[in-house]
Design a protein around this motif. Sequence first.
Motif, PDB file in Angstrom:
ATOM      1  N   VAL A 108     -37.695  42.227  16.694  1.00 16.52           N
ATOM      2  CA  VAL A 108     -36.951  41.211  15.936  1.00 16.52           C
ATOM      3  C   VAL A 108     -37.597  39.839  16.107  1.00 16.52           C
ATOM      4  O   VAL A 108     -37.765  39.087  15.142  1.00 16.52           O
ATOM      5  N   LEU A 109     -37.966  39.495  17.354  1.00 18.88           N
ATOM      6  CA  LEU A 109     -38.591  38.195  17.597  1.00 18.88           C
ATOM      7  C   LEU A 109     -39.976  38.116  16.962  1.00 18.88           C
ATOM      8  O   LEU A 109     -40.410  37.037  16.526  1.00 18.88           O
ATOM      9  N   HIS A 110     -40.669  39.247  16.903  1.00 19.86           N
ATOM     10  CA  HIS A 110     -41.974  39.273  16.229  1.00 19.86           C
ATOM     11  C   HIS A 110     -41.820  38.896  14.762  1.00 19.86           C
ATOM     12  O   HIS A 110     -42.611  38.124  14.217  1.00 19.86           O
ATOM     13  N   TYR A 111     -40.803  39.424  14.107  1.00 21.66           N
ATOM     14  CA  TYR A 111     -40.582  39.100  12.699  1.00 21.66           C
ATOM     15  C   TYR A 111     -40.019  37.692  12.521  1.00 21.66           C
ATOM     16  O   TYR A 111     -40.252  37.048  11.503  1.00 21.66           O
ATOM     17  N   LEU A 112     -39.285  37.228  13.503  1.00 25.86           N
ATOM     18  CA  LEU A 112     -38.735  35.881  13.424  1.00 25.86           C
ATOM     19  C   LEU A 112     -39.809  34.821  13.639  1.00 25.86           C
ATOM     20  O   LEU A 112     -39.701  33.705  13.129  1.00 25.86           O
ATOM     21  N   GLU A 113     -40.861  35.173  14.394  1.00 26.05           N
ATOM     22  CA  GLU A 113     -41.950  34.233  14.634  1.00 26.05           C
ATOM     23  C   GLU A 113     -42.606  33.862  13.305  1.00 26.05           C
ATOM     24  O   GLU A 113     -43.050  34.715  12.548  1.00 26.05           O
ATOM     25  N   GLY A 114     -42.656  32.598  12.999  1.00 24.79           N
ATOM     26  CA  GLY A 114     -43.234  32.141  11.745  1.00 24.79           C
ATOM     27  C   GLY A 114     -42.256  32.084  10.588  1.00 24.79           C
ATOM     28  O   GLY A 114     -42.550  31.496   9.546  1.00 24.79           O
ATOM     29  N   THR A 115     -41.070  32.692  10.740  1.00 23.72           N
ATOM     30  CA  THR A 115     -40.082  32.695   9.664  1.00 23.72           C
ATOM     31  C   THR A 115     -39.645  31.273   9.320  1.00 23.72           C
ATOM     32  O   THR A 115     -39.333  30.485  10.206  1.00 23.72           O
ATOM     33  N   THR A 116     -39.608  30.961   8.036  1.00 19.58           N
ATOM     34  CA  THR A 116     -39.185  29.638   7.589  1.00 19.58           C
ATOM     35  C   THR A 116     -37.839  29.673   6.866  1.00 19.58           C
ATOM     36  O   THR A 116     -37.253  28.632   6.596  1.00 19.58           O
ATOM     37  N   ARG A 117     -37.371  30.863   6.539  1.00 24.70           N
ATOM     38  CA  ARG A 117     -36.043  31.015   5.933  1.00 24.70           C
ATOM     39  C   ARG A 117     -35.435  32.308   6.447  1.00 24.70           C
ATOM     40  O   ARG A 117     -36.029  33.380   6.327  1.00 24.70           O
ATOM     41  N   ALA A 118     -34.255  32.214   7.038  1.00 27.07           N
ATOM     42  CA  ALA A 118     -33.554  33.384   7.553  1.00 27.07           C
ATOM     43  C   ALA A 118     -32.111  33.322   7.080  1.00 27.07           C
ATOM     44  O   ALA A 118     -31.396  32.363   7.378  1.00 27.07           O
ATOM     45  N   GLU A 119     -31.688  34.322   6.348  1.00 24.91           N
ATOM     46  CA  GLU A 119     -30.335  34.350   5.797  1.00 24.91           C
ATOM     47  C   GLU A 119     -29.637  35.638   6.210  1.00 24.91           C
ATOM     48  O   GLU A 119     -30.259  36.704   6.258  1.00 24.91           O
ATOM     49  N   VAL A 120     -28.354  35.546   6.494  1.00 22.38           N
ATOM     50  CA  VAL A 120     -27.566  36.723   6.831  1.00 22.38           C
ATOM     51  C   VAL A 120     -26.440  36.896   5.825  1.00 22.38           C
ATOM     52  O   VAL A 120     -25.978  35.933   5.202  1.00 22.38           O
ATOM     53  N   ALA A 121     -26.032  38.153   5.665  1.00 19.78           N
ATOM     54  CA  ALA A 121     -24.850  38.487   4.873  1.00 19.78           C
ATOM     55  C   ALA A 121     -23.754  38.876   5.855  1.00 19.78           C
ATOM     56  O   ALA A 121     -23.977  39.675   6.769  1.00 19.78           O
ATOM     57  N   GLU A 122     -22.571  38.307   5.684  1.00 22.01           N
ATOM     58  CA  GLU A 122     -21.484  38.492   6.645  1.00 22.01           C
ATOM     59  C   GLU A 122     -20.216  38.926   5.938  1.00 22.01           C
ATOM     60  O   GLU A 122     -19.885  38.441   4.852  1.00 22.01           O
ATOM     61  N   LEU A 123     -19.508  39.850   6.569  1.00 21.82           N
ATOM     62  CA  LEU A 123     -18.218  40.315   6.045  1.00 21.82           C
ATOM     63  C   LEU A 123     -17.230  40.401   7.190  1.00 21.82           C
ATOM     64  O   LEU A 123     -17.491  41.076   8.188  1.00 21.82           O
ATOM     65  N   ASP A 124     -16.121  39.679   7.067  1.00 25.15           N
ATOM     66  CA  ASP A 124     -15.084  39.683   8.115  1.00 25.15           C
ATOM     67  C   ASP A 124     -15.665  39.372   9.487  1.00 25.15           C
ATOM     68  O   ASP A 124     -15.340  40.007  10.499  1.00 25.15           O
ATOM     69  N   GLY A 125     -16.578  38.400   9.525  1.00 20.27           N
ATOM     70  CA  GLY A 125     -17.154  37.948  10.776  1.00 20.27           C
ATOM     71  C   GLY A 125     -18.251  38.823  11.339  1.00 20.27           C
ATOM     72  O   GLY A 125     -18.758  38.549  12.431  1.00 20.27           O
ATOM     73  N   GLN A 126     -18.649  39.864  10.611  1.00 15.43           N
ATOM     74  CA  GLN A 126     -19.681  40.780  11.091  1.00 15.43           C
ATOM     75  C   GLN A 126     -20.936  40.671  10.218  1.00 15.43           C
ATOM     76  O   GLN A 126     -20.843  40.724   8.987  1.00 15.43           O
ATOM     77  N   VAL A 127     -22.097  40.522  10.866  1.00 16.16           N
ATOM     78  CA  VAL A 127     -23.358  40.454  10.127  1.00 16.16           C
ATOM     79  C   VAL A 127     -23.718  41.849   9.641  1.00 16.16           C
ATOM     80  O   VAL A 127     -23.838  42.794  10.423  1.00 16.16           O
ATOM     81  N   LEU A 128     -23.896  41.983   8.320  1.00 13.88           N
ATOM     82  CA  LEU A 128     -24.190  43.278   7.719  1.00 13.88           C
ATOM     83  C   LEU A 128     -25.604  43.379   7.165  1.00 13.88           C
ATOM     84  O   LEU A 128     -26.024  44.465   6.742  1.00 13.88           O
ATOM     85  N   GLY A 129     -26.327  42.277   7.130  1.00 14.45           N
ATOM     86  CA  GLY A 129     -27.683  42.330   6.603  1.00 14.45           C
ATOM     87  C   GLY A 129     -28.357  40.984   6.739  1.00 14.45           C
ATOM     88  O   GLY A 129     -27.707  39.970   7.034  1.00 14.45           O
TER      89      GLY A 129
END
Length: 305
Positions: A108-129
């Motif tokens: 996960v950190l390997h993919y986050l390294e260099g990332t300039t935009r990170a978005e999550v989808a959330e439902l009822d307080g839970q990250v689903l994507g």
Amino acid sequence: MGATRDHIHSAKAPSRNRTDGDRIAHRNRTPHHRTPQIIAPQATMHNRAESAAPVGPAAAATADGKVTYRPLEAQDLPAIIDEYDQTWGFRPLSGRRPLSQMVSKRFVLHYLEGTTRAEVAELDGQVLGLTFAQINGEHPLYPHAQETLAGIDDRLRADETGSVALREVTYWHRAESRLERVSQIGSVTQAELRLFLVSPKARGHGVGGGLWSRLMAYFQKHGVKRYFLHTDNSCDVGFYDHQGLVCNAKRIAADHPEDHVETMYGRMNDLFIYSGEPSRTVRHRRHTDRTGNTQHAGQQPKRGD
């Protein structure tokens, strides 16, 4: 790395700002047992603006069961790592969950390294994507990710089994880096989709399609003409064909008997690089909707390493 899973998909690749060899050399110089630094996002003009006014349609509230889209926050990472581990966890480490989680955290950190935009989808307080993406010339959201990776690598090297896992992981990433260099994909693209993950709990909520369309809209807004991603044969590469992407390069495992230097992960997967145009992807999806052929529209692309 890949695994056959309908509910998670990603596009992953090494950072373009440093070569894989440079990063590995840097990590090897890091003292052992270094305590990983806490990851916190760096505020940028783009992610501040996106927080206030998200790109594309975003549901207003989770109280009525609607999905919301928002920038990634540091407190989301444990849940993301756990989801990743459940789906693509280091199977030989299934009896050693802390070590398996550490390997998944490294991914996960390997993919986050260099990332300039990170978005999550959330439902009822839970990250689903989520989607991790990198646009050339923009500042990384998590500038300390590389330092945290170095600490994780030190801890893996301190364990005999963890050392084997780390060697296999870095071998995989080097193979991807070589494929990227040979294809020269970086010279014709301005962005990269690094990770695309959707939980099985998201089915029926349109999370995958929502994340994808919002990322394409973001790419268009920021002048991206073409983007690329990595994937492999354990993934539903047909999803990318359906989205109008093209395969630019491939590495067939059967042609590389030298791959099997370690036995923990087993046979290396076939690797592919796909690229697409955000505007064409959006048009392609609209055409599909008009023709009524929605069989693949709801499918999620699988992980591409």
